[in-house]
Design a protein around this motif. Structure first.
Motif, PDB file in Angstrom:
ATOM      1  N   SER A 170      -4.566   1.441  -8.073  1.00 16.67           N
ATOM      2  CA  SER A 170      -5.884   0.601  -9.151  1.00 16.67           C
ATOM      3  C   SER A 170      -6.792   0.427  -8.147  1.00 16.67           C
ATOM      4  N   LEU A 171      -7.208   1.072  -6.612  1.00 14.90           N
ATOM      5  CA  LEU A 171      -8.141   0.695  -5.510  1.00 14.90           C
ATOM      6  C   LEU A 171      -9.143   1.949  -6.088  1.00 14.90           C
ATOM      7  N   ALA A 172      -9.111   2.758  -5.922  1.00 14.63           N
ATOM      8  CA  ALA A 172      -9.245   4.346  -5.939  1.00 14.63           C
ATOM      9  C   ALA A 172      -9.494   4.274  -7.388  1.00 14.63           C
ATOM     10  N   LEU A 173      -9.328   4.794  -8.193  1.00  9.68           N
ATOM     11  CA  LEU A 173      -9.394   4.195  -9.744  1.00  9.68           C
ATOM     12  C   LEU A 173     -10.787   3.931  -9.879  1.00  9.68           C
ATOM     13  N   PRO A 174     -10.611   3.183 -10.090  1.00  9.85           N
ATOM     14  CA  PRO A 174     -11.799   2.076 -11.292  1.00  9.85           C
ATOM     15  C   PRO A 174     -13.093   2.570  -9.672  1.00  9.85           C
ATOM     16  N   LEU A 175     -12.930   2.579  -8.564  1.00  7.94           N
ATOM     17  CA  LEU A 175     -14.217   3.093  -7.852  1.00  7.94           C
ATOM     18  C   LEU A 175     -14.976   4.215  -7.975  1.00  7.94           C
ATOM     19  N   TRP A 176     -14.355   5.312  -8.366  1.00  5.98           N
ATOM     20  CA  TRP A 176     -14.444   6.734  -8.577  1.00  5.98           C
ATOM     21  C   TRP A 176     -14.838   6.201 -10.068  1.00  5.98           C
ATOM     22  N   LEU A 177     -14.102   5.628 -11.338  1.00  8.51           N
ATOM     23  CA  LEU A 177     -14.940   5.607 -12.445  1.00  8.51           C
ATOM     24  C   LEU A 177     -16.150   4.681 -12.532  1.00  8.51           C
ATOM     25  N   SER A 178     -16.227   3.975 -11.568  1.00  5.39           N
ATOM     26  CA  SER A 178     -17.951   3.399 -11.699  1.00  5.39           C
ATOM     27  C   SER A 178     -19.081   4.230 -11.054  1.00  5.39           C
ATOM     28  N   ALA A 187      -5.557   8.207  -3.741  1.00  9.28           N
ATOM     29  CA  ALA A 187      -4.201   6.856  -4.164  1.00  9.28           C
ATOM     30  C   ALA A 187      -3.210   8.172  -3.365  1.00  9.28           C
ATOM     31  N   VAL A 188      -2.886   9.414  -3.172  1.00  8.43           N
ATOM     32  CA  VAL A 188      -1.404   9.802  -2.372  1.00  8.43           C
ATOM     33  C   VAL A 188      -1.774   9.789  -1.108  1.00  8.43           C
ATOM     34  N   ARG A 189      -3.270   9.781  -1.027  1.00  7.16           N
ATOM     35  CA  ARG A 189      -3.455  10.022   0.968  1.00  7.16           C
ATOM     36  C   ARG A 189      -2.860   8.567   1.008  1.00  7.16           C
ATOM     37  N   LEU A 190      -2.974   7.567   1.073  1.00  7.25           N
ATOM     38  CA  LEU A 190      -2.593   6.325   1.599  1.00  7.25           C
ATOM     39  C   LEU A 190      -0.709   6.180   0.972  1.00  7.25           C
ATOM     40  N   SER A 191       0.113   6.006   0.713  1.00  7.72           N
ATOM     41  CA  SER A 191       0.540   5.685  -0.123  1.00  7.72           C
ATOM     42  C   SER A 191       1.448   6.645   0.954  1.00  7.72           C
ATOM     43  N   ALA A 192       1.394   7.823   0.481  1.00  5.48           N
ATOM     44  CA  ALA A 192       1.879   9.172   1.135  1.00  5.48           C
ATOM     45  C   ALA A 192       2.333   8.535   2.934  1.00  5.48           C
ATOM     46  N   ASN A 193       0.996   8.603   3.665  1.00  6.85           N
ATOM     47  CA  ASN A 193       0.897   8.487   4.833  1.00  6.85           C
ATOM     48  C   ASN A 193       1.661   6.839   5.280  1.00  6.85           C
ATOM     49  N   MET A 194       1.653   5.728   4.798  1.00  5.01           N
ATOM     50  CA  MET A 194       2.637   4.042   4.697  1.00  5.01           C
ATOM     51  C   MET A 194       4.100   5.051   4.171  1.00  5.01           C
ATOM     52  N   ILE A 195       4.386   5.590   3.343  1.00  2.00           N
ATOM     53  CA  ILE A 195       5.964   5.882   3.353  1.00  2.00           C
ATOM     54  C   ILE A 195       6.045   6.663   4.123  1.00  2.00           C
ATOM     55  N   ALA A 196       5.640   7.605   4.618  1.00  2.00           N
ATOM     56  CA  ALA A 196       6.393   8.588   5.414  1.00  2.00           C
ATOM     57  C   ALA A 196       6.505   7.765   7.473  1.00  2.00           C
ATOM     58  N   GLY A 197       5.922   7.077   7.588  1.00  6.16           N
ATOM     59  CA  GLY A 197       6.148   6.503   8.468  1.00  6.16           C
ATOM     60  C   GLY A 197       6.963   5.283   8.137  1.00  6.16           C
ATOM     61  N   HIS A 198       7.255   4.767   7.675  1.00  9.30           N
ATOM     62  CA  HIS A 198       8.443   4.004   7.578  1.00  9.30           C
ATOM     63  C   HIS A 198       9.811   4.423   7.072  1.00  9.30           C
ATOM     64  N   LEU A 199       9.521   5.149   6.473  1.00 11.62           N
ATOM     65  CA  LEU A 199      11.186   6.494   6.481  1.00 11.62           C
ATOM     66  C   LEU A 199      11.541   7.385   7.574  1.00 11.62           C
ATOM     67  N   THR A 219       0.491  -1.068  -0.187  1.00  9.22           N
ATOM     68  CA  THR A 219       0.105   0.171   0.051  1.00  9.22           C
ATOM     69  C   THR A 219       1.104   1.492   0.276  1.00  9.22           C
ATOM     70  N   SER A 220       1.988   1.405   0.366  1.00 10.32           N
ATOM     71  CA  SER A 220       2.904   2.276  -0.174  1.00 10.32           C
ATOM     72  C   SER A 220       3.299   3.233  -1.495  1.00 10.32           C
ATOM     73  N   HIS A 221       2.556   1.951  -2.437  1.00  7.97           N
ATOM     74  CA  HIS A 221       3.203   2.191  -4.198  1.00  7.97           C
ATOM     75  C   HIS A 221       1.651   2.491  -4.639  1.00  7.97           C
ATOM     76  N   MET A 222       2.073   4.012  -6.007  1.00  5.91           N
ATOM     77  CA  MET A 222       0.207   4.010  -6.620  1.00  5.91           C
ATOM     78  C   MET A 222      -0.153   2.581  -7.393  1.00  5.91           C
ATOM     79  N   THR A 223       0.846   2.375  -7.301  1.00  6.44           N
ATOM     80  CA  THR A 223       0.357   1.148  -8.314  1.00  6.44           C
ATOM     81  C   THR A 223      -0.786   0.134  -7.414  1.00  6.44           C
ATOM     82  N   ILE A 224      -0.886   0.170  -5.716  1.00  2.00           N
ATOM     83  CA  ILE A 224      -1.592  -0.915  -4.992  1.00  2.00           C
ATOM     84  C   ILE A 224      -3.512   0.618  -5.065  1.00  2.00           C
ATOM     85  N   THR A 225      -3.237   1.454  -4.248  1.00  2.00           N
ATOM     86  CA  THR A 225      -3.649   2.271  -4.108  1.00  2.00           C
ATOM     87  C   THR A 225      -4.731   3.294  -5.371  1.00  2.00           C
TER      88      THR A 225
END
Length: 225
Positions: free
Chosen positions: A105-113, A159-171, A97-103
Motif C-alpha cells: 500500500s506504500l509502494a504501489l501508489p508511489l510507483w503509480l503516481s 514491498a517484499v524487501r521490507l516485509s521479508a526483512n521484518m519477518i525474518a528477524g522476528h521468526l 510492516t511485516s505484512h504486504m498489506t501495508i508495504t
C-alpha cells in the motif's frame, strides 16, 4: 509447528469483528512526549536535525528541478516506516510492516503516481530510459523488454524487501525464544545474550530498511524528472 510459528504475524485480534492489530500503525503518535510539542526542546531539536539531514540528502538525489515540498513526503514516509518497524520489536505489538498489506500500500501508489506523471509530462524522457546509452542496435529490443520488466516489478520488490526483512528477524527471535524451556541454566544465559544481540541487530535493520525503502523511492522519482 509452522502454523503456530507464523501465527505471530496473523492479524487475528479483534473486538466486534474490528481488527485491532492495525491500530499499532498509529501508536507512534503516543510515543511523542508532550515536551516534544513545545519548541524548542531537546527532543524536537534532535528530530529537526535528523529531518534536515534527510532533507538535504533527498534533495540531492531528486535534483534541483524537483517540486517544492517533495522531500517532506519522503521524510514522512521514512518516519512512518521507522516507527512501525521499531514498534514491532516490543512484546505483544503487531508488526504491521511485516505484512504486504501495508508495504504494498506504500509502494504501489508511489510507483503509480511516478509512472503517470512521467509518461504524461516527460514521455520522451521515459522512452529514453528504456534503452541505456551505448546499447548496440541488435540488443535494443531485449533491453527494452528487460528495462520494462524491471520497472514493473519495482513496487513488488520494495514491498517484499521490507516485509521479508521484518519477518525474518522476528521468526529468528521466536524460534530461539521457544527453545528456552528445554535448556539448562547455562544455555539459557547464553540464549538471553544471543537474543539481546539479535534485538540490537533488529533495531539496526529497522532503521536500515526504512532508509532503504525511502531512498529507493526517491531514486525512482528522480528518473521521471
Amino acid at each position: 509447528m509452522m502454523m503456530n510459528l507464523f501465527s505471530i504475524f496473523d492479524p487475528s485480534t479483534n473486538i466486534f469483528n474490528l481488527s485491532l492489530n492495525w491500530m499499532s500503525s498509529f501508536l507512534g503518535l503516543l510515543f511523542f512526549p508532550m515536551i516534544f510539542w513545545f519548541i524548542p526542546s531537546r527532543l524536537s531539536l534532535f528530530w529537526n536535525k535528523i529531518f534536515s539531514t534527510l532533507h538535504k540528502e533527498f534533495k540531492m538525489l531528486i535534483g534541483a528541478y524537483s517540486f517544492n515540498g517533495t522531500t517532506f513526503m519522503f521524510i514522512s514516509l521514512f518516519t512512518f516506516i521507522l516507527f512501525n518497524n521499531f514498534l514491532g520489536l516490543f512484546p505483544y505489538i503487531f508488526t504491521s510492516t511485516s505484512h504486504m498489506t501495508i508495504t504494498l500500500s506504500l509502494a504501489l501508489p508511489l510507483w503509480l503516481s511516478f509512472m503517470m506523471f512521467g509518461w504524461i509530462n516527460n514521455t520522451k524522457h521515459m522512452f529514453a530510459h528504456l534503452v541505456p546509452q551505448g546499447t548496440p542496435p541488435v540488443l535494443m529490443p531485449f533491453m527494452v523488454l528487460i528495462e520494462t520488466i524491471s520497472n514493473v516489478i519495482r513496487p513488488g520488490t520494495l514491498a517484499v524487501r521490507l516485509s521479508a526483512n521484518m519477518i525474518a528477524g522476528h521468526l529468528l527471535l521466536t524460534l530461539l525464544g521457544n527453545t528456552g524451556n528445554s535448556l539448562s541454566t547455562m544455555l539459557v544465559s547464553l540464549l538471553i545474550v544471543t537474543q539481546l544481540l539479535l534485538l540490537m541487530l533488529e533495531s539496526a535493520v529497522a532503521i536500515i530498511q526504512a532508509y532503504v525503502f525511502t531512498i529507493l523511492s526517491t531514486l525512482y522519482s528522480s528518473e521521471i524528472i
